[in-house]
Each structure stands twice: as C-alpha cells, then as structure tokens.
Scaffold this motif. Structure first.
Motif, PDB file in Angstrom:
ATOM      1  N   ALA A  56      63.802  12.450 -66.493  1.00  0.00           N
ATOM      2  CA  ALA A  56      64.060  12.505 -67.930  1.00  0.00           C
ATOM      3  C   ALA A  56      62.756  12.548 -68.711  1.00  0.00           C
ATOM      4  O   ALA A  56      62.614  13.331 -69.661  1.00  0.00           O
ATOM      5  CB  ALA A  56      64.898  11.295 -68.353  1.00  0.00           C
ATOM      6  N   ARG A  57      61.794  11.735 -68.328  1.00  0.00           N
ATOM      7  CA  ARG A  57      60.502  11.729 -69.019  1.00  0.00           C
ATOM      8  C   ARG A  57      59.759  13.040 -68.803  1.00  0.00           C
ATOM      9  O   ARG A  57      59.137  13.591 -69.727  1.00  0.00           O
ATOM     10  CB  ARG A  57      59.680  10.541 -68.521  1.00  0.00           C
ATOM     11  CG  ARG A  57      58.450  10.281 -69.358  1.00  0.00           C
ATOM     12  CD  ARG A  57      57.765   8.989 -68.909  1.00  0.00           C
ATOM     13  NE  ARG A  57      56.717   8.646 -69.838  1.00  0.00           N
ATOM     14  CZ  ARG A  57      56.915   8.000 -70.978  1.00  0.00           C
ATOM     15  NH1 ARG A  57      58.130   7.630 -71.317  1.00  0.00           N
ATOM     16  NH2 ARG A  57      55.913   7.723 -71.791  1.00  0.00           N
ATOM     17  N   ARG A  58      59.824  13.569 -67.579  1.00  0.00           N
ATOM     18  CA  ARG A  58      59.141  14.840 -67.298  1.00  0.00           C
ATOM     19  C   ARG A  58      59.750  15.980 -68.108  1.00  0.00           C
ATOM     20  O   ARG A  58      59.031  16.824 -68.656  1.00  0.00           O
ATOM     21  CB  ARG A  58      59.239  15.146 -65.799  1.00  0.00           C
ATOM     22  CG  ARG A  58      58.672  16.499 -65.399  1.00  0.00           C
ATOM     23  CD  ARG A  58      58.838  16.741 -63.907  1.00  0.00           C
ATOM     24  NE  ARG A  58      60.228  16.676 -63.495  1.00  0.00           N
ATOM     25  CZ  ARG A  58      61.074  17.697 -63.615  1.00  0.00           C
ATOM     26  NH1 ARG A  58      60.671  18.849 -64.150  1.00  0.00           N
ATOM     27  NH2 ARG A  58      62.318  17.577 -63.195  1.00  0.00           N
ATOM     28  N   LEU A  59      61.072  16.030 -68.186  1.00  0.00           N
ATOM     29  CA  LEU A  59      61.725  17.099 -68.937  1.00  0.00           C
ATOM     30  C   LEU A  59      61.423  16.993 -70.420  1.00  0.00           C
ATOM     31  O   LEU A  59      61.242  18.011 -71.103  1.00  0.00           O
ATOM     32  CB  LEU A  59      63.232  17.039 -68.692  1.00  0.00           C
ATOM     33  CG  LEU A  59      63.682  17.409 -67.274  1.00  0.00           C
ATOM     34  CD1 LEU A  59      65.156  17.077 -67.085  1.00  0.00           C
ATOM     35  CD2 LEU A  59      63.427  18.874 -66.999  1.00  0.00           C
ATOM     36  N   ALA A  60      61.366  15.763 -70.952  1.00  0.00           N
ATOM     37  CA  ALA A  60      60.989  15.598 -72.357  1.00  0.00           C
ATOM     38  C   ALA A  60      59.567  16.085 -72.600  1.00  0.00           C
ATOM     39  O   ALA A  60      59.284  16.724 -73.625  1.00  0.00           O
ATOM     40  CB  ALA A  60      61.129  14.128 -72.755  1.00  0.00           C
ATOM     41  N   CYS A  61      58.682  15.811 -71.659  1.00  0.00           N
ATOM     42  CA  CYS A  61      57.302  16.290 -71.782  1.00  0.00           C
ATOM     43  C   CYS A  61      57.254  17.815 -71.762  1.00  0.00           C
ATOM     44  O   CYS A  61      56.498  18.435 -72.516  1.00  0.00           O
ATOM     45  CB  CYS A  61      56.459  15.692 -70.661  1.00  0.00           C
ATOM     46  SG  CYS A  61      54.697  16.009 -70.815  1.00  0.00           S
ATOM     47  N   HIS A  86      72.762  11.124 -74.552  1.00  0.00           N
ATOM     48  CA  HIS A  86      72.234  11.530 -75.859  1.00  0.00           C
ATOM     49  C   HIS A  86      70.928  12.291 -75.699  1.00  0.00           C
ATOM     50  O   HIS A  86      70.643  13.250 -76.440  1.00  0.00           O
ATOM     51  CB  HIS A  86      72.028  10.289 -76.724  1.00  0.00           C
ATOM     52  CG  HIS A  86      71.711  10.584 -78.153  1.00  0.00           C
ATOM     53  ND1 HIS A  86      71.424   9.609 -79.069  1.00  0.00           N
ATOM     54  CD2 HIS A  86      71.610  11.761 -78.836  1.00  0.00           C
ATOM     55  CE1 HIS A  86      71.170  10.159 -80.237  1.00  0.00           C
ATOM     56  NE2 HIS A  86      71.279  11.462 -80.113  1.00  0.00           N
ATOM     57  N   LEU A  87      70.110  11.887 -74.719  1.00  0.00           N
ATOM     58  CA  LEU A  87      68.834  12.565 -74.490  1.00  0.00           C
ATOM     59  C   LEU A  87      69.039  14.025 -74.105  1.00  0.00           C
ATOM     60  O   LEU A  87      68.322  14.909 -74.597  1.00  0.00           O
ATOM     61  CB  LEU A  87      68.048  11.835 -73.404  1.00  0.00           C
ATOM     62  CG  LEU A  87      66.709  12.470 -73.020  1.00  0.00           C
ATOM     63  CD1 LEU A  87      65.734  12.408 -74.184  1.00  0.00           C
ATOM     64  CD2 LEU A  87      66.116  11.774 -71.794  1.00  0.00           C
ATOM     65  N   LEU A  88      69.997  14.301 -73.216  1.00  0.00           N
ATOM     66  CA  LEU A  88      70.246  15.692 -72.822  1.00  0.00           C
ATOM     67  C   LEU A  88      70.611  16.543 -74.027  1.00  0.00           C
ATOM     68  O   LEU A  88      70.184  17.698 -74.148  1.00  0.00           O
ATOM     69  CB  LEU A  88      71.363  15.739 -71.779  1.00  0.00           C
ATOM     70  CG  LEU A  88      71.016  15.267 -70.376  1.00  0.00           C
ATOM     71  CD1 LEU A  88      72.204  15.485 -69.448  1.00  0.00           C
ATOM     72  CD2 LEU A  88      69.812  15.991 -69.830  1.00  0.00           C
ATOM     73  N   GLU A 136      63.389  10.528 -83.112  1.00  0.00           N
ATOM     74  CA  GLU A 136      64.558  10.098 -82.345  1.00  0.00           C
ATOM     75  C   GLU A 136      64.322  10.265 -80.845  1.00  0.00           C
ATOM     76  O   GLU A 136      64.760   9.440 -80.039  1.00  0.00           O
ATOM     77  CB  GLU A 136      65.784  10.883 -82.785  1.00  0.00           C
ATOM     78  CG  GLU A 136      67.082  10.375 -82.179  1.00  0.00           C
ATOM     79  CD  GLU A 136      68.302  11.097 -82.710  1.00  0.00           C
ATOM     80  OE1 GLU A 136      69.429  10.695 -82.350  1.00  0.00           O
ATOM     81  OE2 GLU A 136      68.143  12.075 -83.474  1.00  0.00           O
ATOM     82  N   LEU A 137      63.610  11.323 -80.463  1.00  0.00           N
ATOM     83  CA  LEU A 137      63.276  11.522 -79.053  1.00  0.00           C
ATOM     84  C   LEU A 137      62.394  10.386 -78.548  1.00  0.00           C
ATOM     85  O   LEU A 137      62.612   9.855 -77.449  1.00  0.00           O
ATOM     86  CB  LEU A 137      62.576  12.867 -78.875  1.00  0.00           C
ATOM     87  CG  LEU A 137      62.123  13.209 -77.454  1.00  0.00           C
ATOM     88  CD1 LEU A 137      63.310  13.302 -76.512  1.00  0.00           C
ATOM     89  CD2 LEU A 137      61.337  14.524 -77.441  1.00  0.00           C
ATOM     90  N   THR A 155      80.285  13.076 -76.159  1.00  0.00           N
ATOM     91  CA  THR A 155      79.048  13.444 -75.473  1.00  0.00           C
ATOM     92  C   THR A 155      79.130  13.115 -73.993  1.00  0.00           C
ATOM     93  O   THR A 155      78.791  13.944 -73.131  1.00  0.00           O
ATOM     94  CB  THR A 155      77.861  12.706 -76.109  1.00  0.00           C
ATOM     95  OG1 THR A 155      77.764  13.052 -77.498  1.00  0.00           O
ATOM     96  CG2 THR A 155      76.555  13.089 -75.421  1.00  0.00           C
ATOM     97  N   ASN A 156      79.586  11.912 -73.666  1.00  0.00           N
ATOM     98  CA  ASN A 156      79.671  11.514 -72.259  1.00  0.00           C
ATOM     99  C   ASN A 156      80.713  12.327 -71.503  1.00  0.00           C
ATOM    100  O   ASN A 156      80.532  12.631 -70.314  1.00  0.00           O
ATOM    101  CB  ASN A 156      79.997  10.026 -72.167  1.00  0.00           C
ATOM    102  CG  ASN A 156      78.867   9.158 -72.696  1.00  0.00           C
ATOM    103  OD1 ASN A 156      77.715   9.581 -72.713  1.00  0.00           O
ATOM    104  ND2 ASN A 156      79.186   7.962 -73.130  1.00  0.00           N
TER     105      ASN A 156
END
Length: 707
Positions: free
Chosen positions: A221-226, A281-283, A360-361, A588-589
C-alpha cells in the motif's frame, strides 16, 4: 530433502571452481564456506515448502493412526471414517484445523439429524426420499455460497453427511439411526485427533502467517501510494493496486481462524475492521489522486501547490513512524491554507480540491501504519486522523440468485443419478449416488467446477490402484498393528504431502478419501477383491456422472459471471445516486470484494482486466461524489437546486439504461461549475463535490471494456 541439500552445496563448489581436499592436506574442509551455503539452502523457498509439506503429512498420518487405534479399542464398526475425517479436517495451521474441525462437527450433526428425519419419513417412497435428500444437499450448498466465509464449510458438510448416510439407507431405512450415531462418533473422534496433533505437535500458529501477510499488504500500500505521488502509476501499477483486493480477501479469510489459534496473543476485531476500512478507502483515494497529480504542474496552477506535493512526497520517505506522525500534522495544517473563499476562482477551487485529496492520502497512510502496528502488538504513540467512528470491516458480495442456481443444479444432478440407480436396481448404486452427492457438495462453490473434479477423479484413480495393491498383496500378510502402520505410511505420507500443496490438494483428496474406505481398514481384515472392484466402479461412475451434471447445471462461464457482477455494481450505483442514506464504507468494502471476485474471472476472459475494474471503480467514485453533493445542497432553495436534481436524475438513468452518455453528463457538470464560479458566494460549497464528480466522470481509458 537432505540429498537435495548436499547436491546444492556440491554444485555451488563446482560452480565457484572449488575442490574438496582431504582434511590431512588442508585441515578440515573450509567450514566458513560450507556453512553459508547450508544456511542459504535451508532458506530456499522450495526446500522450506517441501519441509513444511512433509511435516504436515507426518502430523496428519500420526493423527489418522491415533484415531484408527482409538476407534479399534472402543469398538467402532467403521474406523476408516475416522481416518478420512482426519484428512478432511487437517490444515497447515493449528487455528485453521480447530475451526475447520468445529465447523465439520456442526455440519455433521446437522446432516445426521436431517438424515434420520428424512429417511424414516419417506421410507416407503424411495424416489421422494431421494428427492428430499437431494434438496437438502442443494440447500446446504446454497447457504454455503451465501456465507462465503470458512464457516460455510459447516453447510457443505451438512449435505456431505446426508449424502454419505442417507442414500445407502434408502434401500435399508431401518438401520439409518444406528448408522448416523456411529458415523457421528467416528467423525468426532477423527476431529479430536486431528485438532490435538496439529495444535500441540510442532504447531504452526495462524497469527504469524496473518501478520506476515498483513505486513506485505501494508508495504504494498505504501509503495503504490509512492508510485502515484511520483506520477508513475500506469496500467501495470493500477493492476497492482487492484491486486490488493485479493490480498484483503486473503486477510479476511485468515482473520476468521485467529480466534481458534493456539497462541496467547489475540488480535482485536475492531482494529482489523478499521484497518480494512482504511485500506479500502485507500484504493479508492489512489484513483482520485492519480487523476489529479498530472494537473499540479499544469499552466495556471500556483507554485504553492507544487511545493505542497513535494512536501507530501518527502513525508512518505521519512524513516520512523514518529517522524511521519509529526510531519503529517504539519501537512494537514498546510492543506487548510488552500481553503475556499467567497470570491474563489475555478483554479482556486481545483487547487483546494487537489490539496484536500493529498492531505487525505497522508492521513490514511498514517492511520494504516498506526493500525498495522497495533495489529502487530507494536508501540504506536500517534493518534488517528480519521477518528474512532463506527467500523464496517469486510463486506462480502452475496448473490442469492447465483447461489440458488448452484444449489438447484446440484439437487437436479443428484436426482437424475437417483433415478438411474432406482430404475436400474444397481446394487452399488447407493454408493455411486453418495459419491455423486459428495462431489456436488464439495465442488459446487466455483463457477467452473469440472477442472477440480477431474483432479479429484485422477486422485481417486490413484487411490483405487493403491487400495487394490494393498488389499491383494500387502494387508493379508500383516498381523501386527505396528507393522500395519509401517506399510500404510508410504501411501498416506504421499497423499498428505500432496494435500499440503494447493496445486495438488484436490488430487490428494481423491487419494486420502478413497484408500481408507476401499482398503477396508476395519476391526479385522475383510478384503474382498470382487467387492473392491465393484465399489471402485461405483466410485468412478459417481464422480464421472457428477462432472457431467455439473457441466450442465452448475457451470457458469467467466463472461457471464463478470457481466453479472458488473450489472449488480451498476444497479447499486443507481441506488446510491437516488438514495439519501449514507452507506459509503459499506458500498466501498462491497466493491473491494467484487474486485477480488472479478480478477480471477477476468484472467479467463478476453476482457481487459485493468480497464474493466477501472470501470467499476469509476461507478463507485461517482456514487461517493453524489453523496457529498447531496449533503451540500439539501438545504438550498434557489435556482441551482433544480439543475442539480436534473443532473442526479440523468446520472440514475445513465446507470439504469446507459443514457445520457458520460460526455453529456460531463457537459452538465461543467455548466454547473461555471454557474457557481460566476455566481454569488452562497453556493461556493458546492464547487468541491462538483469537481469530485467531474473527475469521477472521466472516461475509462479503454471504452471497449463495457462491450
């Protein structure tokens, strides 16, 4: 395994040009060079997987022989069923074995109770009795498909047990009660032995496996956000994001077994539910941020926004959680400086919208890291940005129509088998129909079950061959229980090692379920070659007929399943546009679960995977943008209200019948934005949700995905 290790070390020496010399010439062979190679080979994933498979097989065999020994000592008439139960219940981890055993016991009790109720009631009408038994098996499959958690195994086993006990009792209903009682005792004994061995002999906790999967998911998740923040999120990166949906489904499945784990540490349910809400929510947020990143350096955008993006990028590279927590608060304070003013221009509104999504991210990633540390029982001093509100957790997609189709198909297939059995008066037809019912119950939870049935049938062929060899040549010469264990070990250890590998698990099931029954592992050896041949023919015909009927009644093509999921998603989007009830987290879920269901089906279809999932995510984003828009304009009584109502009505029609088109909806939104920008400040709070809606209506890159 040891041979593979020695070979690897020798091959490494050969590749490096080294030679072994006698110890009297060079002292001991250089241990400083050998030990690293030994350690490296012990860490080899293939070697470790082989070792874990062998350990699982040995523990399962020990549990099976323990159950067999106890069954013989207490005088159970069919101890082979205790062995079969051990292999059905055994799982690689102690928690999964215990939960599966409890679900199997509940399913067995329900199936036995149903059988002793149905068979005597319809004892004088074999056809009606068979139809009711088939209907019960179909009902169990229907309920298991609606549950979609590991608990669904209980519903499957209720039908499985009814098939094994009920159909042979149709011809002899007087003994059904005794058979059911004995079968429950044998199964309970097998469950007890499997749970004890897997829980207390070299136990493998589920918690460690769950935490490793969770850590990998959080890292991704952190890598994809980056990647998104650095504007490198192309189609392949989006595909990686959607693959997280499968990871979240896997985490949900592992979490179900955590309460049964033998370790003392317990992960808290509210923490796991909140963590799932944040990841879901992150996706969705990553798709929003991806579309906005490219605009930050566009002409007309202030330099202040580019500096804010740089600050967010720098935040995500900080080393320690405490540093990231402190800087996250500063990022949020900085984002507030981009707020709306009464005389704000369109550029100002767009800048504020982009800054809000970036902040928000940051807040979501901060919360995910905090919750991940809490789930791993680590220290975490920072507070969440999204509060401690009500959590939803994983929401499963449930389709009663498709579940009813599978259950009815199983019942029809079994009923046709019963008609053939009763019409032909086949002496071994009861066994064949029992196997048919087991096949329909065990494999009816997938769209295309026949490939799995083929693997099971191949394993059954191996099991029959092994059984005949044992019955004719080996067991007649065995007179001691210790010798019996020794001669059974090769076959069961082989089957158990196959069961530990996902690619061969169904084939192993055919071996471990066939050998104990056909060999006739009872109180005394009673091998009968002719009876074994007849039973083998009945078993293969039951599995083969099951594959044929499942092809006709229980098979759903990948494209049909995909279309069904997309239609339901668009139906929910239309409802979301019309409804004033806020169900953001639930929807969302639910969409995340549908993405997890779509991905494996899309791999079997000609549809483009990423673009098709982009489409369902876009519908979700439109629904959320509409929800924010409703919250803002519900109190208005002026002219923009009617225009927004027309827009919402057109959006609902778009999801219902595909018109107006996305381009026409975009035009309406842009006109509304222009009117608000040039109007009075009373309606400026509508600008941000309208900008969200405009971004959400951006067309999917490949429009052919909807074809």
């Amino acid at each position: 395994m040891s041979g593979y290790l020695i070979y690897s070390v020798v091959a490494t020496y050969y590749q490096q040009g080294m030679t072994f010399r006698p110890f009297w010439q060079d002292g001991w062979i250089r241990p400083a060079l050998i030990l690293p190679q030994l350690i490296a080979q012990l860490r080899n994933p293939t070697l470790r997987a082989d070792g874990e498979a062998l350990l699982f097989s040995a523990k399962s065999f020990a549990a099976a022989m323990l159950a067999y020994f106890i069954a013989l000592r207490i005088g159970l008439p069919r101890p082979a069923w205790a062995i079969v139960t051990v292999y059905l219940v055994s799982q690689p981890t102690g928690g999964a074995s215990l939960s599966r055993g409890l679900y199997r016991l509940m399913g067995t009790l329900a199936g036995a109770l149903a059988t002793v109720t149905i068979v005597p009631t319809f004892a004088n009408e074999p056809v009606v009795c068979s139809a009711v038994l088939a209907g019960w098996i179909g009902l169990g499959l229907f309920l298991s498909l609606l549950d979609r958690t590991p608990r669904s195994y209980a519903f499957v086993l209720s039908g499985y047990t009814t098939s094994l006990i009920g159909f042979p009792a149709v011809a002899a209903p007087a003994a059904v009660f005794d058979t059911a009682i004995v079968r429950v005792q044998e199964i309970a004994l097998g469950i007890l032995c499997a749970v004890v061995i897997h829980r207390y002999v070299f136990p493998r906790p589920m918690t460690g496996q769950f935490q490793a999967k969770l850590a990998a998911t959080l890292h991704d998740a952190r890598r994809l956000a980056c990647d998104v923040l650095n504007n490198v999120s192309e189609s392949s990166c989006r595909d990686d994001r959607y693959r997280m949906a499968l990871d979240m489904l896997a985490l949900r499945g592992l979490a179900t077994h955590l309460p049964y784990d033998p370790v003392t540490t317990r992960l808290r349910g509210p923490t796991l539910r909140t963590l799932h809400d944040r990841l879901a929510h992150l996706l969705l947020l990553l798709a929003d941020v991806e579309e906005r990143i490219s605009l930050i350096h566009a002409p007309g955008m202030p330099e202040k926004l580019a500096q804010f993006l740089y600050r967010v990028r720098r935040w995500i590279t900080l080393d320690t959680p405490n540093d990231r927590g402190t800087e996250a608060h500063r990022v949020f304070q900085n984002a507030r400086s981009f707020g709306h003013a009464d005389d704000a221009t369109l550029i100002d509104g767009l800048v504020a919208n982009i800054a809000r999504h970036l902040a928000e991210l940051v807040g979501l990633l901060h919360d995910i890291e905090r919750l991940g540390a809490e789930a791993s029982a680590a220290e975490c001093a920072t507070e969440p940005f999204h509060g401690h509100g009500k959590t939803t957790g994983y929401v499963f997609h449930r389709d009663p129509m498709m579940a009813a189709r599978a259950g009815l198909g199983a019942a029809l297939g079994i009923l046709f088998g019963c008609f053939f059995w009763i019409w032909s008066a086949w002496p071994d037809g009861g066994l064949a129909v029992s196997v048919l019912g087991v096949t329909c119950a065990l494999f009816g939870n997938v769209d295309v079950p026949v490939p799995y049935v083929r693997k099971y049938m191949l394993g059954s062929v191996y099991g029959i061959a092994i059984s005949l060899i044992y019955s004719v040549t080996v067991l007649p010469r065995v007179f001691e229980f210790s010798v019996l264990i020794a001669v059974l070990a090769p076959a069961f250890l082989f089957g158990g090692s196959l069961q530990a590998r996902p690619s061969t698990a169904f084939m192993a099931l055919g071996i471990t379920l066939t050998v104990p029954i056909l060999v006739g592992l009872g109180p005394v050896y009673g091998g009968d070659f002719a009876e074994a041949i007849n039973s083998s023919i009945a078993l293969l015909m039951g599995v083969g007929f099951g594959a044929a009927t499942m092809t006709l009644f229980q098979t759903v093509s990948p494209d049909n399943a995909i279309n069904r999921l997309l239609r339901l998603g668009r139906r929910d989007a239309a409802y979301r546009v019309r409804s004033r009830v806020s169900t953001k987290a639930v929807w969302t879920n639910l969409t995340i679960d549908r993405i997890a269901l779509l991905r494996p089906r899309l791999s079997l279809s000609a549809r483009p995977t990423t673009e098709t999932i982009d489409m369902i995510v876009r519908d979700l984003r439109i629904g959320h943008a509409v929800s924010r828009l409703r919250e803002q304009f519900d109190q208005l009584e002026s002219e923009p209200l009617s225009a927004i109502q027309v827009l919402l009505l057109d959006l609902a029609h778009h999801f219902d019948r595909g018109s107006p088109s996305v381009d026409e909806l975009n035009t309406q939104v842009e006109e509304l934005i222009a009117r608000i920008v040039v109007g009075t400040g009373a309606h400026r709070h509508l600008l941000d949700p309208l900008i969200d809606l405009r971004f959400a209506l951006s067309p999917v890159q490949n429009s052919e995905a909807r074809a």
